[in-house]
Design an enzyme around this catalytic site. Structure first.
Site, mmCIF file in Angstrom:
data_model
loop_
_atom_site.group_PDB
_atom_site.id
_atom_site.type_symbol
_atom_site.label_atom_id
_atom_site.label_comp_id
_atom_site.label_asym_id
_atom_site.label_seq_id
_atom_site.Cartn_x
_atom_site.Cartn_y
_atom_site.Cartn_z
ATOM 1 N N LEU A 77 0.802 -1.226 0.000
ATOM 2 C CA LEU A 77 0.000 0.000 0.000
ATOM 3 C C LEU A 77 0.836 1.277 0.000
ATOM 4 C CD1 LEU A 77 -2.844 -1.173 2.388
ATOM 5 C CD2 LEU A 77 -2.811 -1.149 -0.114
ATOM 6 N N CYS A 78 2.148 1.143 -0.193
ATOM 7 C CA CYS A 78 3.006 2.325 -0.315
ATOM 8 C C CYS A 78 2.810 2.957 -1.690
ATOM 9 C CB CYS A 78 4.477 1.939 -0.162
ATOM 10 S SG CYS A 78 4.996 1.674 1.522
ATOM 11 N N HIS A 79 2.886 4.285 -1.718
ATOM 12 C CA HIS A 79 2.828 5.006 -2.988
ATOM 13 C C HIS A 79 4.184 4.926 -3.683
ATOM 14 C CE1 HIS A 79 -0.486 6.843 -0.696
ATOM 15 N NE2 HIS A 79 -1.036 7.000 -1.875
ATOM 16 N N MET A 115 8.741 4.833 5.095
ATOM 17 C CA MET A 115 8.853 3.429 4.676
ATOM 18 C C MET A 115 10.063 3.215 3.772
ATOM 19 S SD MET A 115 6.603 2.121 6.475
ATOM 20 C CE MET A 115 7.031 0.483 5.951
ATOM 21 N N GLU A 116 10.367 4.200 2.948
ATOM 22 C CA GLU A 116 11.532 4.091 2.077
ATOM 23 C C GLU A 116 12.821 4.067 2.900
ATOM 24 O OE1 GLU A 116 8.104 4.983 -0.270
ATOM 25 O OE2 GLU A 116 8.825 5.902 1.570
ATOM 26 N N ASP A 130 24.529 -10.795 4.412
ATOM 27 C CA ASP A 130 24.800 -11.665 3.273
ATOM 28 C C ASP A 130 26.287 -11.702 2.933
ATOM 29 O OD1 ASP A 130 24.044 -13.346 1.034
ATOM 30 O OD2 ASP A 130 24.424 -11.605 -0.240
#
EC number: 4.6.1.17
Length: 162
Positions: A77-79, A115-116, A130
């Protein structure tokens, strides 16, 4: 809240929806997030001194930047945002054998970039894992959180403690 719920991504029926930002004002927005990556003493020394895999931090930086740009593909639901800047910094915390990953995202837009920034910090931290997992399976990633945000209706916010 537009639907009376504290969950902006739920409509009045409780169903998931993308928040409508059509009428919001464009403002300058920033967000900084962190992840802490903890290593054994031996692994921390390999990472910071021996560096057997070349520039591990460069790979993690590029991965974090790439992740921020693809956040909307990962979180439903992120733009989709046109980020104007993404920076990834690594602070070595030798007393604790840790690396603090700081991700900062910026744009001029109608919605925030929290969120980014969180995605960028997370993916940069996972990339460190990793790159080092061959010699340390016990690496721990923790304290992924928003540190600061500016812009938008809610204005400036800064974390005061962990």
């Amino acid at each position: 809240m537009e639907n009376g719920s504290p969950f902006t991504h739920l409509d009045s029926k409780g169903q998931a929806h993308m928040v409508d930002i059509t009428e919001k004002q464009i403002t300058s927005r920033t967000a900084t997030a962190q992840s802490i990556v903890s290593f054994s003493a031996e692994s921390f020394n390999k990472l910071t001194e021996d560096n057997p895999k070349g520039d591990v931090f460069a790979v993690a930086r590029i991965a974090g930047i790439q992740a921020a740009k693809r956040c909307a593909e990962l979180i439903p639901l992120c733009h989709s945002l046109a980020l104007s800047n993404v920076s990834i910094d690594f602070n070595l915390l030798p007393d604790n054998h840790q690396v603090q990953v700081l991700a900062c995202c910026k744009l001029a837009g109608k919605t925030g970039v929290e969120m980014e920034a969180l995605t960028a910090a997370s993916i940069a931290a996972l990339t460190l894992y990793d790159m080092c997992k061959a010699f340390d399976k016990g690496i721990v990633i923790e304290h992924t959180c928003l540190m600061e945000k500016t812009g938008g209706k809610s204005g400036h916010w800064q974390r005061t403690s962990l």
